[in-house]
Design a protein around this motif. Structure first.
Motif, short mmCIF file in Angstrom:
data_model
loop_
_atom_site.label_atom_id
_atom_site.label_comp_id
_atom_site.label_asym_id
_atom_site.label_seq_id
_atom_site.Cartn_x
_atom_site.Cartn_y
_atom_site.Cartn_z
N ALA A 206 0.83 -1.21 0.00
CA ALA A 206 0.00 0.00 0.00
C ALA A 206 0.86 1.26 0.00
N ASP A 207 0.25 2.36 -0.44
CA ASP A 207 0.91 3.66 -0.33
C ASP A 207 0.59 4.29 1.03
N LEU A 208 -0.68 4.19 1.42
CA LEU A 208 -1.12 4.79 2.67
C LEU A 208 -1.87 3.75 3.49
N GLY A 209 -1.86 3.93 4.79
CA GLY A 209 -2.61 3.02 5.65
C GLY A 209 -3.43 3.81 6.65
N CYS A 210 -4.55 3.21 7.07
CA CYS A 210 -5.39 3.81 8.10
C CYS A 210 -5.69 2.72 9.12
N VAL A 211 -5.46 3.01 10.38
CA VAL A 211 -5.78 2.05 11.43
C VAL A 211 -7.11 2.45 12.04
N LEU A 212 -8.07 1.54 11.98
CA LEU A 212 -9.39 1.79 12.55
C LEU A 212 -9.45 1.30 13.97
N ASP A 213 -10.07 2.09 14.80
CA ASP A 213 -10.32 1.65 16.17
C ASP A 213 -11.57 2.37 16.66
N LEU A 214 -12.48 1.63 17.24
CA LEU A 214 -13.72 2.20 17.79
C LEU A 214 -14.44 3.09 16.77
N GLY A 215 -14.44 2.64 15.53
CA GLY A 215 -15.24 3.33 14.52
C GLY A 215 -14.64 4.61 13.97
N ARG A 216 -13.38 4.86 14.30
CA ARG A 216 -12.71 6.04 13.75
C ARG A 216 -11.33 5.63 13.23
#
Ligand SMILES: Nc1ncnc2c1ncn2[C@@H]1O[C@H](COP(=O)(O)OP(=O)(O)OP(=O)(O)O)[C@@H](O)[C@H]1O
Length: 248
Positions: A206-216
């Motif tokens: 991936a180029d970018l990553g997002c870590v989700l936690d508690l719906g955000r």
């Protein structure tokens, strides 16, 4: 300022009367990039994709496709607007040929010349699809079938493809091939929003990553930075980061 291709801004969403799953989530996908959503089971990763493709209407927030507000639009509208969703699990029709499966993806495309161009394009992008064109899809391996699904999703010339757990059920070799194909889709100009259990492997492509936690979105940034972040290694990536005792 460059416009992000797909934007989910302050989205709240959930199922029926149950508590919200997404609670003010913002995710942005730049053109021709791979963005990977990471997080624990049940964090809402698949729900993000369902909201993005119009399968689930958000209760609050906005969805923008190429700067245009498409909040509340249904899946067909969004498909026509250039967004394709490859669902979790296996969705090839096993008793149909690869060709028939791929052409199903073009049922909304009226221009036959355009369809023929897309067929050439996907057969080149995914060589196994071209090689097994007249074979029954059920005779292909799981990884090959996943490439048929990718090819089908590209028939409408989408600008962004949502991929939900494409490596599910695949062995390590097939998983590697599928991730190579994700990169090829990106290199061919299609943006990819990717959800993967196999978070480490997905962040590697991936180029970018997002870590989700508690719906955000809890943490986001360049995928390489997330891979190097010791908190993520321990919490979400299933193993310690490279170079640490006990790491791979
Ligand atoms: N169709 C549905 N109806 C009711 N609740 C649902 C539905 N789909 C998902 N949920 C609930 O929403 C929450 C988030 O699910 P979601 O599938 O988005 O998570 P996820 O991060 O993709 O999980 P996983 O990694 O296990 O696939 C979970 O609590 C799940 O039980």
């Amino acid at each position: 300022m460059a416009t992000d291709l797909l934007e989910l801004v302050d989205v709240e969403a959930g199922y029926g009367r149950a508590a919200l799953v997404l609670r003010g989530l913002t995710v942005r996908v730049p053109p021709a990039s791979v963005v990977c959503l990471v997080g624990p089971n049940g964090a809402g990763k698949s729900t993000v994709l369902k909201v993005a493709s119009g399968l689930l209407a958000p209760r609050a927030g906005r969805i923008l496709l190429d700067g245009r507000d498409v909040t509340g639009h249904g899946p067909q509208d969004l498909l026509a607007a250039g967004l394709s969703h490859v669902l979790q699990g296996h969705s090839v029709f096993r008793e149909m040929t690869v060709r028939e499966n791929v052409l199903l993806g073009a049922h909304t495309v009226r221009d036959e010349v355009r369809v023929a161009e897309r067929v050439d394009f996907v057969r080149t992008l995914f060589p196994v699809v071209g090689e097994r064109w007249d074979a029954l899809a059920g005779a292909l391996s799981g990884g090959q079938q996943k490439q048929v699904e990718f090819a089908r999703s590209l028939m409408v010339s989408p600008r962004v493809v949502l991929l939900d757990e494409p490596s599910m059920g695949l062995d390590p070799r097939a998983t590697a091939t599928v991730f190579e194909q994700v990169v090829r889709m990106r290199d061919a100009g299609t943006a990819v929003l990717l959800v993967e259990q196999n978070a480490r492997r997905a962040l590697e492509v991936a180029d970018l990553g997002c870590v989700l936690d508690l719906g955000r979105v809890h943490i986001s940034g360049p995928a390489g930075d997330l891979l190097a972040d010791p908190r993520l290694g321990e919490l979400y990536l299933g193993s310690a980061p490279r170079g640490r005792p006990g790491g791979p």
